[in-house]
Design a protein around this motif. Structure first.
Motif, PDB file in Angstrom:
ATOM      1  N   GLY A  65       4.549 -18.728  37.149  1.00 22.01           N
ATOM      2  CA  GLY A  65       5.480 -17.779  36.571  1.00 22.01           C
ATOM      3  C   GLY A  65       6.726 -18.391  35.971  1.00 22.01           C
ATOM      4  O   GLY A  65       7.619 -17.657  35.521  1.00 22.01           O
ATOM      5  N   LYS A  66       6.791 -19.709  35.951  1.00 26.60           N
ATOM      6  CA  LYS A  66       7.982 -20.380  35.413  1.00 26.60           C
ATOM      7  C   LYS A  66       7.604 -21.277  34.248  1.00 26.60           C
ATOM      8  O   LYS A  66       6.440 -21.659  34.079  1.00 26.60           O
ATOM      9  CB  LYS A  66       8.681 -21.191  36.492  1.00 26.60           C
ATOM     10  CG  LYS A  66       9.264 -20.351  37.622  1.00 26.60           C
ATOM     11  CD  LYS A  66      10.082 -21.208  38.559  1.00 26.60           C
ATOM     12  CE  LYS A  66      10.730 -20.353  39.643  1.00 26.60           C
ATOM     13  NZ  LYS A  66      11.561 -21.187  40.564  1.00 26.60           N
ATOM     14  N   GLU A  67       8.609 -21.634  33.465  1.00 23.23           N
ATOM     15  CA  GLU A  67       8.376 -22.541  32.354  1.00 23.23           C
ATOM     16  C   GLU A  67       8.233 -23.969  32.871  1.00 23.23           C
ATOM     17  O   GLU A  67       8.727 -24.317  33.938  1.00 23.23           O
ATOM     18  CB  GLU A  67       9.539 -22.453  31.359  1.00 23.23           C
ATOM     19  CG  GLU A  67       9.634 -21.134  30.625  1.00 23.23           C
ATOM     20  CD  GLU A  67      10.692 -21.146  29.539  1.00 23.23           C
ATOM     21  OE1 GLU A  67      10.790 -20.166  28.795  1.00 23.23           O
ATOM     22  OE2 GLU A  67      11.415 -22.151  29.426  1.00 23.23           O
ATOM     23  N   ARG A  68       7.581 -24.783  32.049  1.00 29.26           N
ATOM     24  CA  ARG A  68       7.472 -26.201  32.385  1.00 29.26           C
ATOM     25  C   ARG A  68       8.858 -26.822  32.336  1.00 29.26           C
ATOM     26  O   ARG A  68       9.623 -26.600  31.396  1.00 29.26           O
ATOM     27  CB  ARG A  68       6.526 -26.888  31.406  1.00 29.26           C
ATOM     28  CG  ARG A  68       6.115 -28.273  31.818  1.00 29.26           C
ATOM     29  CD  ARG A  68       4.966 -28.769  30.979  1.00 29.26           C
ATOM     30  NE  ARG A  68       3.766 -27.942  31.142  1.00 29.26           N
ATOM     31  CZ  ARG A  68       2.575 -28.270  30.665  1.00 29.26           C
ATOM     32  NH1 ARG A  68       2.413 -29.396  30.001  1.00 29.26           N
ATOM     33  NH2 ARG A  68       1.541 -27.463  30.850  1.00 29.26           N
ATOM     34  N   GLU A  69       9.193 -27.617  33.357  1.00 25.11           N
ATOM     35  CA  GLU A  69      10.518 -28.206  33.410  1.00 25.11           C
ATOM     36  C   GLU A  69      10.454 -29.719  33.580  1.00 25.11           C
ATOM     37  O   GLU A  69       9.530 -30.255  34.192  1.00 25.11           O
ATOM     38  CB  GLU A  69      11.352 -27.604  34.555  1.00 25.11           C
ATOM     39  CG  GLU A  69      10.844 -27.902  35.944  1.00 25.11           C
ATOM     40  CD  GLU A  69      11.799 -27.430  37.027  1.00 25.11           C
ATOM     41  OE1 GLU A  69      12.878 -26.909  36.713  1.00 25.11           O
ATOM     42  OE2 GLU A  69      11.447 -27.605  38.210  1.00 25.11           O
ATOM     43  N   PHE A  70      11.460 -30.361  33.035  1.00 27.76           N
ATOM     44  CA  PHE A  70      11.591 -31.805  33.111  1.00 27.76           C
ATOM     45  C   PHE A  70      11.882 -32.240  34.543  1.00 27.76           C
ATOM     46  O   PHE A  70      12.665 -31.591  35.258  1.00 27.76           O
ATOM     47  CB  PHE A  70      12.729 -32.240  32.183  1.00 27.76           C
ATOM     48  CG  PHE A  70      13.201 -33.646  32.377  1.00 27.76           C
ATOM     49  CD1 PHE A  70      14.406 -33.904  33.001  1.00 27.76           C
ATOM     50  CD2 PHE A  70      12.428 -34.707  31.927  1.00 27.76           C
ATOM     51  CE1 PHE A  70      14.854 -35.192  33.177  1.00 27.76           C
ATOM     52  CE2 PHE A  70      12.859 -36.006  32.090  1.00 27.76           C
ATOM     53  CZ  PHE A  70      14.075 -36.245  32.721  1.00 27.76           C
ATOM     54  N   VAL A  71      11.264 -33.377  34.935  1.00 29.57           N
ATOM     55  CA  VAL A  71      11.508 -33.954  36.253  1.00 29.57           C
ATOM     56  C   VAL A  71      12.156 -35.336  36.125  1.00 29.57           C
ATOM     57  O   VAL A  71      13.216 -35.582  36.690  1.00 29.57           O
ATOM     58  CB  VAL A  71      10.204 -34.062  37.061  1.00 29.57           C
ATOM     59  CG1 VAL A  71      10.439 -34.785  38.374  1.00 29.57           C
ATOM     60  CG2 VAL A  71       9.597 -32.679  37.290  1.00 29.57           C
TER      61      VAL A  71
END
Length: 122
Positions: free
Chosen positions: A42-48
């Motif tokens: 349910g969330k956007e892809r995020e930078f790690v």
């Protein structure tokens, strides 16, 4: 054309550790910036995290800085993500990505792996 294959995901208790690996093939590995991203349901892809081709420069998302470490072994064409002090909010599918440019935006990355699931139980 670069192919990326992630491994090392799994189920771990809060406070535990995992090390993800991403094996690359089909290109000259050392010219590529490598990054890890994650996507929770349910969330956007995020930078790690991201690392330059030489390995000399790294950058992290605020949420993982001090707990995660990105590294690479150019002789093995592999990038790693050591994850310590894992928390339930770290639960996500983790993807590695490659590009010739350095950055933290997913839109900049041309090559992606299939992802590996990390689940952290409380």
């Amino acid at each position: 054309q670069v192919q990326l294959v992630e491994s090392g995901g799994g189920l771990v208790q809060a406070g535990g550790s995992l090390r993800l690996s991403c094996a690359a093939s089909g290109g000259t590995f050392s010219v590529y910036t490598m990054a890890w991203f994650r996507q929770a349901p349910g969330k956007e892809r995020e930078f790690v995290a991201v690392i330059t081709g030489s390995g000399r420069t790294t950058s992290y998302a605020n949420s993982v800085r001090g707990r995660f470490t990105i590294s690479r072994d150019n002789a093995k064409n592999t990038v790693y993500l050591q994850m310590n002090s894992l928390q339930p909010e770290d639960t996500a599918v983790y993807y590695c990505a490659a590009d010739r440019t350095y950055g933290s935006s997913a839109r900049n990355y041309d090559y992606w792996g299939q992802g590996t699931q990390v689940t952290v139980s409380s």
